[in-house]
Write an enzyme that holds these catalytic residues in place. Sequence first.
Site, PDB file in Angstrom:
ATOM      1  N   ASP A 166      -5.537  -4.022   4.245  1.00 39.09           N
ATOM      2  CA  ASP A 166      -5.270  -4.222   2.820  1.00 39.09           C
ATOM      3  C   ASP A 166      -5.466  -2.929   2.022  1.00 39.09           C
ATOM      4  OD1 ASP A 166      -8.023  -3.908   2.669  1.00 39.09           O
ATOM      5  OD2 ASP A 166      -8.430  -5.906   1.870  1.00 39.09           O
ATOM      6  N   GLU A 169      -8.282  -1.024   3.206  1.00 36.60           N
ATOM      7  CA  GLU A 169      -8.251  -0.614   4.602  1.00 36.60           C
ATOM      8  C   GLU A 169      -9.129  -1.534   5.443  1.00 36.60           C
ATOM      9  OE1 GLU A 169      -8.478   3.833   4.283  1.00 36.60           O
ATOM     10  OE2 GLU A 169      -6.539   3.355   3.463  1.00 36.60           O
ATOM     11  N   GLU A 323     -15.295   7.588  -7.369  1.00 33.21           N
ATOM     12  CA  GLU A 323     -14.640   6.382  -6.858  1.00 33.21           C
ATOM     13  C   GLU A 323     -15.395   5.138  -7.335  1.00 33.21           C
ATOM     14  OE1 GLU A 323     -14.936   5.474  -2.506  1.00 33.21           O
ATOM     15  OE2 GLU A 323     -12.745   5.490  -2.624  1.00 33.21           O
TER      16      GLU A 323
HETATM   17  C1  BGC Z   1      -9.926   2.986  -0.444  1.00 38.05           C
HETATM   18  C2  BGC Z   1      -8.427   3.098  -0.481  1.00 38.05           C
HETATM   19  C3  BGC Z   1      -8.006   4.471  -0.949  1.00 38.05           C
HETATM   20  C4  BGC Z   1      -8.714   5.566  -0.173  1.00 38.05           C
HETATM   21  C5  BGC Z   1      -8.453   6.931  -0.756  1.00 38.05           C
HETATM   22  C6  BGC Z   1     -10.500   4.113   0.387  1.00 38.05           C
HETATM   23  O1  BGC Z   1     -11.901   4.007   0.376  1.00 38.05           O
HETATM   24  O2  BGC Z   1     -10.328   1.760   0.125  1.00 38.05           O
HETATM   25  O3  BGC Z   1      -7.892   2.144  -1.348  1.00 38.05           O
HETATM   26  O4  BGC Z   1      -6.634   4.593  -0.794  1.00 38.05           O
HETATM   27  O5  BGC Z   1     -10.099   5.336  -0.189  1.00 38.05           O
HETATM   28  O6  BGC Z   1      -8.807   6.977  -2.098  1.00 38.05           O
END
Ligand code: BGC
Length: 368
Positions: A166, A169, A323
């Site tokens: 998803d 990931e 993030e």
């Molecule tokens: C997230 C993804 C994202 C990636 C890069 C992962 O931890 O789950 O949604 O695309 O980081 O930002």
Amino acid sequence: MTTPHAPDHDRLLASSIEVITAHQQPSGAYPACPDYEVYRYCWFRDGSFIAEAASRAGAAESADAFHLWCAKVVTDRAGRIESLVAAIRAGERPAETDYLGTRFDYDGSDTGDVGWWDFQLDGYGTWLWALTTHLDRHGRDAGPYREAIRLTVDYLAATWSTPCYDWWEESKEQVHGATLGAIRGGLDAVDRAGLGDRTVCTGTVAAIDALVGERGVHEGHLTKWLGGGAVDAGLLACLTPFGTVPAASPVAAATLAAVERDIVRPGGGVHRYLGDVFYGGGQWPVLAGFLGWHYARTGRTADARRELDWIASCATAEGLLPEQAPGAGLLAPEHLARWEARWGPNATPLLWSHAMYLILADELGVTQ
Ligand code: BGC
């Protein structure tokens, strides 16, 4: 009225577009996060929203460069896509490694085996949506993209119902609501722009709608995966911008209500899903951006502004967005230390966080 901690939007607007354009690679690729070891790749998912932000925020050439990079990634794999589509049509079940990757090296090559699964379909739908939105906004010529659009439409029309990892990931055995929403959003956008095979696009959109109606709704709301009952914040994108269900529909209202009940924090901020343990399962600026975007589109301006201010409150002293929000509000604090020991502090600056901030600011008319 000015409060001692009033968010400095002028500064964050400036640093956000600077972070995006300064870290864009000469190839056009955007790193997910330049300072985080395992995010030094370009994702179609992150990159498409980053390009949408650049397209809105006065950096249309940056978005052009990203979209041309994506088109080359796709057309360079034309043979692989055509074989995969033929195999699926012939009733075969391709291996996970036969599908297109979710992230690439900056030069567009496959990342190789970096010990991290790579099979997600949503990014290709999101890319089609972001590309057509950008072309329309700036009156760009679709010519350079036609072959890549054709290949991507064929790829998604053949693969859309295949279980895959998803947005986060995870959970590869499931078919995810947010993944279907992104694919549907991309095919619908291409169709409306007259850039794709009409029969293929509308037929696939109708098939997605039928499956979601049958197995992707529980107690009136969209679900994290088909046959499940939980919600996931990625479903917010099904409401805005992808329009899996109309924003004014009862399903949209029930989905928003379930997300607000389960994973939205009252003062602002959104978790990915209940049970998330990644870095303790904190609140994501990216997701506050989606929530605010939907509020803004549905007339809840004060709520949208609260999310914008909350995102700004996550910025470091240097004007960088992470993030996950720093500090309290974790779903599973006991898991934080193990992720920090493995990969260091959570990814900062995350370009996708800056992008969602810029998109929401634009929706609200907050400018420098
Ligand atoms: C997230 C993804 C994202 C990636 C890069 C992962 O931890 O789950 O949604 O695309 O980081 O930002």
